[in-house]
Motif scaffolding. Structure first.
Motif, short mmCIF file in Angstrom:
data_model
loop_
_atom_site.label_atom_id
_atom_site.label_comp_id
_atom_site.label_asym_id
_atom_site.label_seq_id
_atom_site.Cartn_x
_atom_site.Cartn_y
_atom_site.Cartn_z
N GLY A 196 0.70 -1.31 0.04
CA GLY A 196 0.06 0.14 -0.06
C GLY A 196 0.84 1.12 -0.03
O GLY A 196 0.32 2.24 0.09
N PHE A 197 2.09 1.08 0.08
CA PHE A 197 3.14 2.49 -0.16
C PHE A 197 3.37 2.59 -1.53
O PHE A 197 4.15 1.96 -2.08
N ARG A 198 2.82 3.77 -1.90
CA ARG A 198 2.90 4.19 -3.06
C ARG A 198 2.81 5.59 -3.44
O ARG A 198 2.04 6.17 -2.81
N ALA A 199 3.53 6.12 -4.64
CA ALA A 199 3.20 7.49 -5.01
C ALA A 199 2.22 7.48 -6.22
O ALA A 199 2.34 6.65 -7.24
N ILE A 200 1.25 8.46 -6.47
CA ILE A 200 0.49 8.66 -7.67
C ILE A 200 0.55 10.20 -8.08
O ILE A 200 0.47 10.85 -7.24
N SER A 201 0.77 10.12 -9.39
CA SER A 201 0.80 11.51 -9.96
C SER A 201 -0.84 12.16 -10.06
O SER A 201 -1.70 11.35 -9.81
N ARG A 202 -0.84 13.29 -10.17
CA ARG A 202 -2.58 13.88 -10.19
C ARG A 202 -3.03 13.46 -11.31
O ARG A 202 -4.30 13.08 -11.11
N ASN A 203 -2.57 13.35 -12.38
CA ASN A 203 -3.26 12.69 -13.57
C ASN A 203 -3.62 11.22 -13.32
O ASN A 203 -4.71 11.04 -13.88
#
Length: 341
Positions: free
Chosen positions: A170-177
């Motif tokens: 569950g450790f993740r980074a997501i761009s706005r798009n």
């Protein structure tokens, strides 16, 4: 290739990062988690924290307030991890996040790895980054759980056509798009579904190695291995049906047609060689299977039409999210010019 900073309305302003934490009765561990979170990360002008209280009955909200959380979003009742995750995504988008980092409230993941997690998104090299834990080295994971984690990740890689090494992370980074394009259907967990969905939408999904901390409490998601396995398999099949309905039902139709054809040949063989009128059961079974195969083929065509309509609705929803974000940016810029706070 442009980084996240290109999305900002003001060229001199660096991107904004919001770290979101879904919580359900996490009063005992939340303070420890928050104590490790960074406030300053290279490449970001603003770093904020957001807690999603999923109907907690303990003092989770009080702990969040006492430890300087910037935003708290509350559910009146417990809606589940997947729902809380999407609530956080919506809240982060509404608050102008350019990059969203999701982490757990039990301090499982090492917060010092957040900069390396967000870096590929910041530099425009990825739409989603998933932290890959050293599964083989985690002491509180049983051998069976380690095996299932690796097997599940392999299935997700094949299904999503990505190279994610630790799908349940569950450790993740997501761009706005990318966040604007995500829709979670499952009520159980978002981890597998979002990766499969991102892969099917041709997003760039990458993995980076991350560290883990000591175990503060037992997992609430994995109550038992059989239950977790059953739910995970159901989630994968469901997403495959949603995003590849023609292939799924077409494969079912092909199997049924094939079985019906083979059983029909079996009857024909005995009829021609023995010249008797027996084996009526084979004729009946072949007829049933061929009929079911034809029905499955019709379902495949119908599901493909529905999938096309779903894609259209997702595009409309994405456009609405983008327009709302642009309207919010224009409003904020106008207020700044007028000197409003």
């Amino acid at each position: 290739m442009h980084g996240v900073s290109a999305q900002n309305s003001t060229s001199a302003q660096l991107p904004k990062l919001i770290i979101q934490i879904p919580c359900y009765n996490e009063a005992e561990t939340l303070a420890t988690t928050l104590a490790d979170l960074p406030r300053d990360i290279a490449g970001f002008d603003i770093v904020e924290w957001l807690v999603i209280d999923d109907g907690s009955t303990d003092s989770t909200v009080k702990v969040a307030e006492e430890n300087g959380v910037d935003h708290i979003v509350r559910h009146t009742s417990n809606r589940g991890l997947a729902y809380a995750f999407m609530t956080g995504i919506e809240a982060c988008l509404a608050r102008g996040a350019d990059v969203i980092v999701n982490t757990d409230a039990d301090n499982q993941y090492c917060a010092e790895d957040i900069p390396s997690l967000a870096k590929p998104v910041l530099e425009g090299q990825a739409d989603m980054v998933v932290g890959a834990r050293p599964i083989s080295e985690i002491e509180h994971f049983s051998p069976l759980k380690k095996l299932l984690q690796k097997l599940g990740s392999w299935v997700v890689r094949v299904t999503s056509k990505t190279d994610v090494r630790d799908a349940p992370s569950g450790f993740r980074a997501i761009s706005r798009n990318a966040a604007q394009r995500l829709i979670v259907f499952s009520n159980y967990t978002y981890t597998l579904e979002t990766i499969i969905q991102a892969g099917r939408k041709n997003m760039r999904v990458v993995s980076v190695p991350v560290r883990v901390n000591g175990d503060l409490r037992p997992s609430r998601l994995v109550k038992s291995i059989p239950s977790y396995l059953k739910r995970s398999v159901f989630t994968i099949v469901r997403i495959f049906v949603i995003y590849q309905p023609a292939r799924f039902f077409g494969a079912v139709a092909a199997v049924l047609f094939g079985l019906g054809f083979l059983i029909g040949l079996r009857f024909l063989y005995f009829y021609l060689t023995e010249g008797v009128s027996g084996h009526v059961q084979s004729v009946v079974l072949a007829g049933v299977l061929l009929t079911m195969g034809f029905q499955s083929l019709l379902v495949a065509f119908l599901a493909d039409v529905i999938a096309a309509n779903r894609k259209l609705l997702e595009d409309i929803r994405y456009t609405q999210r983008v327009m709302q974000g642009q309207a919010g940016n224009e409003s904020s810029a106008s207020n700044e010019r007028k000197g409003w706070t």
